[in-house]
Design a protein around this motif. Structure first.
Motif, PDB file in Angstrom:
ATOM      1  N   VAL A   1       0.821  -1.213   0.000  1.00  0.00           N
ATOM      2  CA  VAL A   1       0.000   0.000   0.000  1.00  0.00           C
ATOM      3  C   VAL A   1       0.861   1.273   0.000  1.00  0.00           C
ATOM      4  O   VAL A   1       0.353   2.368   0.261  1.00  0.00           O
ATOM      5  N   SER A   2       2.131   1.129  -0.291  1.00  0.00           N
ATOM      6  CA  SER A   2       3.049   2.266  -0.432  1.00  0.00           C
ATOM      7  C   SER A   2       3.115   3.153   0.815  1.00  0.00           C
ATOM      8  O   SER A   2       3.053   4.372   0.731  1.00  0.00           O
ATOM      9  N   LEU A   3       3.241   2.520   1.981  1.00  0.00           N
ATOM     10  CA  LEU A   3       3.319   3.289   3.224  1.00  0.00           C
ATOM     11  C   LEU A   3       4.555   2.920   4.052  1.00  0.00           C
ATOM     12  O   LEU A   3       4.576   3.142   5.258  1.00  0.00           O
TER      13      LEU A   3
ATOM     14  N   LEU B   1      -1.575  11.358   9.107  1.00  0.00           N
ATOM     15  CA  LEU B   1      -1.741  10.895   7.729  1.00  0.00           C
ATOM     16  C   LEU B   1      -2.855  11.650   7.013  1.00  0.00           C
ATOM     17  O   LEU B   1      -3.787  12.158   7.635  1.00  0.00           O
ATOM     18  N   SER B   2      -2.757  11.678   5.678  1.00  0.00           N
ATOM     19  CA  SER B   2      -3.850  12.202   4.857  1.00  0.00           C
ATOM     20  C   SER B   2      -4.964  11.157   4.780  1.00  0.00           C
ATOM     21  O   SER B   2      -4.766   9.995   5.149  1.00  0.00           O
ATOM     22  N   GLY B   3      -6.110  11.574   4.280  1.00  0.00           N
ATOM     23  CA  GLY B   3      -7.242  10.653   4.141  1.00  0.00           C
ATOM     24  C   GLY B   3      -6.907   9.434   3.295  1.00  0.00           C
ATOM     25  O   GLY B   3      -7.230   8.301   3.649  1.00  0.00           O
ATOM     26  N   GLY B   4      -6.229   9.673   2.177  1.00  0.00           N
ATOM     27  CA  GLY B   4      -5.872   8.565   1.289  1.00  0.00           C
ATOM     28  C   GLY B   4      -4.922   7.585   1.959  1.00  0.00           C
ATOM     29  O   GLY B   4      -5.041   6.369   1.806  1.00  0.00           O
ATOM     30  N   GLN B   5      -3.993   8.142   2.719  1.00  0.00           N
ATOM     31  CA  GLN B   5      -3.054   7.273   3.439  1.00  0.00           C
ATOM     32  C   GLN B   5      -3.778   6.466   4.509  1.00  0.00           C
ATOM     33  O   GLN B   5      -3.513   5.277   4.693  1.00  0.00           O
TER      34      GLN B   5
ATOM     35  N   GLN C   1      -6.838   5.474   4.464  1.00  0.00           N
ATOM     36  CA  GLN C   1      -7.600   4.377   3.874  1.00  0.00           C
ATOM     37  C   GLN C   1      -6.668   3.265   3.402  1.00  0.00           C
ATOM     38  O   GLN C   1      -7.029   2.095   3.440  1.00  0.00           O
ATOM     39  N   ARG C   2      -5.455   3.621   2.981  1.00  0.00           N
ATOM     40  CA  ARG C   2      -4.516   2.572   2.587  1.00  0.00           C
ATOM     41  C   ARG C   2      -4.088   1.745   3.806  1.00  0.00           C
ATOM     42  O   ARG C   2      -3.868   0.539   3.696  1.00  0.00           O
ATOM     43  N   VAL C   3      -4.006   2.387   4.988  1.00  0.00           N
ATOM     44  CA  VAL C   3      -3.763   1.617   6.214  1.00  0.00           C
ATOM     45  C   VAL C   3      -4.954   0.680   6.464  1.00  0.00           C
ATOM     46  O   VAL C   3      -4.788  -0.508   6.791  1.00  0.00           O
TER      47      VAL C   3
ATOM     48  N   GLN D   1      -9.343  12.746  -6.564  1.00  0.00           N
ATOM     49  CA  GLN D   1      -8.027  12.227  -6.950  1.00  0.00           C
ATOM     50  C   GLN D   1      -7.595  11.071  -6.038  1.00  0.00           C
ATOM     51  O   GLN D   1      -7.063  10.057  -6.499  1.00  0.00           O
ATOM     52  N   THR D   2      -7.852  11.245  -4.729  1.00  0.00           N
ATOM     53  CA  THR D   2      -7.503  10.193  -3.781  1.00  0.00           C
ATOM     54  C   THR D   2      -8.392   8.973  -3.998  1.00  0.00           C
ATOM     55  O   THR D   2      -7.939   7.828  -3.888  1.00  0.00           O
ATOM     56  N   THR D   3      -9.657   9.227  -4.326  1.00  0.00           N
ATOM     57  CA  THR D   3     -10.565   8.132  -4.657  1.00  0.00           C
ATOM     58  C   THR D   3      -9.988   7.283  -5.783  1.00  0.00           C
ATOM     59  O   THR D   3      -9.973   6.053  -5.705  1.00  0.00           O
ATOM     60  N   GLN D   4      -9.470   7.963  -6.827  1.00  0.00           N
ATOM     61  CA  GLN D   4      -8.892   7.213  -7.949  1.00  0.00           C
ATOM     62  C   GLN D   4      -7.746   6.330  -7.492  1.00  0.00           C
ATOM     63  O   GLN D   4      -7.630   5.178  -7.926  1.00  0.00           O
ATOM     64  N   SER D   5      -6.884   6.843  -6.614  1.00  0.00           N
ATOM     65  CA  SER D   5      -5.724   6.046  -6.212  1.00  0.00           C
ATOM     66  C   SER D   5      -6.160   4.870  -5.330  1.00  0.00           C
ATOM     67  O   SER D   5      -5.585   3.783  -5.433  1.00  0.00           O
ATOM     68  N   VAL D   6      -7.186   5.072  -4.501  1.00  0.00           N
ATOM     69  CA  VAL D   6      -7.681   3.957  -3.672  1.00  0.00           C
ATOM     70  C   VAL D   6      -8.375   2.915  -4.558  1.00  0.00           C
ATOM     71  O   VAL D   6      -8.192   1.706  -4.380  1.00  0.00           O
TER      72      VAL D   6
HETATM   73  P1  ADP Z   1      -2.991  11.559  -0.353  1.00  0.00           P
HETATM   74  O1  ADP Z   1      -3.037  12.380  -1.603  1.00  0.00           O
HETATM   75  O2  ADP Z   1      -4.265  11.624   0.432  1.00  0.00           O
HETATM   76  O3  ADP Z   1      -1.766  11.760   0.470  1.00  0.00           O
HETATM   77  P2  ADP Z   1      -2.844   9.345  -2.127  1.00  0.00           P
HETATM   78  O4  ADP Z   1      -3.643   8.094  -2.009  1.00  0.00           O
HETATM   79  O5  ADP Z   1      -3.248  10.272  -3.204  1.00  0.00           O
HETATM   80  O6  ADP Z   1      -2.895  10.033  -0.723  1.00  0.00           O
HETATM   81  O7  ADP Z   1      -1.349   8.900  -2.304  1.00  0.00           O
HETATM   82  C1  ADP Z   1      -0.239   9.641  -1.872  1.00  0.00           C
HETATM   83  C2  ADP Z   1       0.952   9.311  -2.739  1.00  0.00           C
HETATM   84  O8  ADP Z   1       1.123   7.897  -2.858  1.00  0.00           O
HETATM   85  C3  ADP Z   1       0.786   9.852  -4.139  1.00  0.00           C
HETATM   86  O9  ADP Z   1       2.017  10.361  -4.578  1.00  0.00           O
HETATM   87  C4  ADP Z   1       0.379   8.660  -4.953  1.00  0.00           C
HETATM   88  O10 ADP Z   1       0.837   8.756  -6.275  1.00  0.00           O
HETATM   89  C5  ADP Z   1       1.061   7.510  -4.219  1.00  0.00           C
HETATM   90  N1  ADP Z   1       0.284   6.280  -4.329  1.00  0.00           N
HETATM   91  C6  ADP Z   1      -1.022   6.121  -4.025  1.00  0.00           C
HETATM   92  N2  ADP Z   1      -1.405   4.872  -4.230  1.00  0.00           N
HETATM   93  C7  ADP Z   1      -0.325   4.205  -4.662  1.00  0.00           C
HETATM   94  C8  ADP Z   1      -0.061   2.857  -5.045  1.00  0.00           C
HETATM   95  N3  ADP Z   1      -0.993   1.911  -5.012  1.00  0.00           N
HETATM   96  N4  ADP Z   1       1.170   2.522  -5.426  1.00  0.00           N
HETATM   97  C9  ADP Z   1       2.114   3.434  -5.451  1.00  0.00           C
HETATM   98  N5  ADP Z   1       1.958   4.722  -5.105  1.00  0.00           N
HETATM   99  C10 ADP Z   1       0.757   5.105  -4.724  1.00  0.00           C
END
Ligand code: ADP
Ligand code: ADP
Length: 233
Positions: free
Chosen positions: A129-131, A142-146, A148-150, A175-180
């Motif tokens: 989950v790239s953390l 952490l940000s919201g996207g982070q 949710q990745r946890v 944008q964060t929705t797309q990455s999740v």
């Molecule tokens: P936020 O913007 O809330 O901090 P993001 O989910 O957008 O969280 O992700 C933060 C960073 O991690 C961004 O640079 C994004 O490109 C990267 N990232 C997100 N998901 C992945 C993934 N599955 N694999 C690699 N990098 C990711």
């Protein structure tokens, strides 16, 4: 495979049984991403909570990989729940634990993994989950996207075969929705997990779901491939 055979659910409200899910039969195939949409109060969360037995059903049978889960004992339920991960709209992380400890928590609770197994699995999940760099931070940092990745890493800790998502992207910006969603798609493809996903966002359905059920007032009123259910010009 998740099979609902005339499953129903009523809640006791003031001594009265109020139906939240009328008798429902449906099948969710192994490895598919199955969406559930519908207005608030339609019964979406109830349906999903029946799958991991957070709520007991009040009628019918629920078969998961050919096993009837509706009559499981406490011990059977404990083992079964490791096979079903869940993520939430507001992440439900433990604020006093670090990222790594949040991910490790379900493995510790399970009581069947060694310290080494837990450490290795947490490292693997942090990478997935790239953390990795956030391992020792607390959720508030952490940000919201982070966050949710946890939540996703924690849900995967005990190697489930089913992942339940209750409005998992509703608190996130587009944008964060797309990455999740991309992460969920990768998990579905690479690990073969079945994903059941509640959402009110049509874009989420179009982007990741194979099939979708539309619920209204405790019933599934439509079900099928996304392109059949949502005809768009
Ligand atoms: P936020 O913007 O809330 O901090 P993001 O989910 O957008 O969280 O992700 C933060 C960073 O991690 C961004 O640079 C994004 O490109 C990267 N990232 C997100 N998901 C992945 C993934 N599955 N694999 C690699 N990098 C990711
Ligand atoms: P949705 O997820 O689609 O918003 P829910 O499954 O949460 O719908 O709720 C379906 C119906 O069941 C609603 O009428 C709701 O008020 C009722 N309900 C849900 N949970 C409970 C509960 N624990 N006790 C009593 N009624 C409940």
């Amino acid at each position: 495979m998740i099979v609902f055979d005339q499953v129903q659910k009523s809640y006791q409200v003031g001594g009265e049984a109020v139906p939240a899910l009328h008798p429902t039969s449906m099948t969710i195939e192994t490895g598919e991403v199955f969406g559930i949409v519908g207005h608030s109060g339609a019964g979406k969360s109830t349906l999903v909570r029946l799958i991991n037995r957070l709520e007991p059903s009040t009628g019918g049978r629920i078969l998961i990989d050919d096993e009837d889960i509706t009559h499981y004992s406490h011990a059977e339920l404990r083992a079964f729940r490791r096979k079903v991960g869940m993520i939430f709209q507001h992440f439900n992380l433990l604020s006093s634990k670090t990222v790594a400890d949040n991910i490790a928590f379900p493995m510790k609770l399970a009581g069947i993994y060694s310290a080494t197994q837990i450490r290795e699995r947490v490292d693997e999940l942090l990478a997935r989950v790239s953390l990795v760099d956030q391992a020792n931070k607390y959720p508030s940092q952490l940000s919201g996207g982070q966050k949710q990745r946890v939540g996703i890493a924690r849900a995967l800790a005990c190697r489930p075969t089913i992942l339940l998502c209750d409005e998992a992207t509703s608190a996130l910006d587009p944008q964060t929705t797309q990455s999740v969603l991309k992460l969920l798609g990768d998990i579905n493809r690479e690990l073969g997990l079945t994903i059941v996903l509640i959402t009110h966002e049509m874009d989420v359905v179009r982007r990741v779901c194979d099939r979708v059920a539309v619920m209204d007032a405790g019933r599934v009123v439509e079900m099928g491939p996304v392109s059949d259910v949502f005809l768009h010009p």
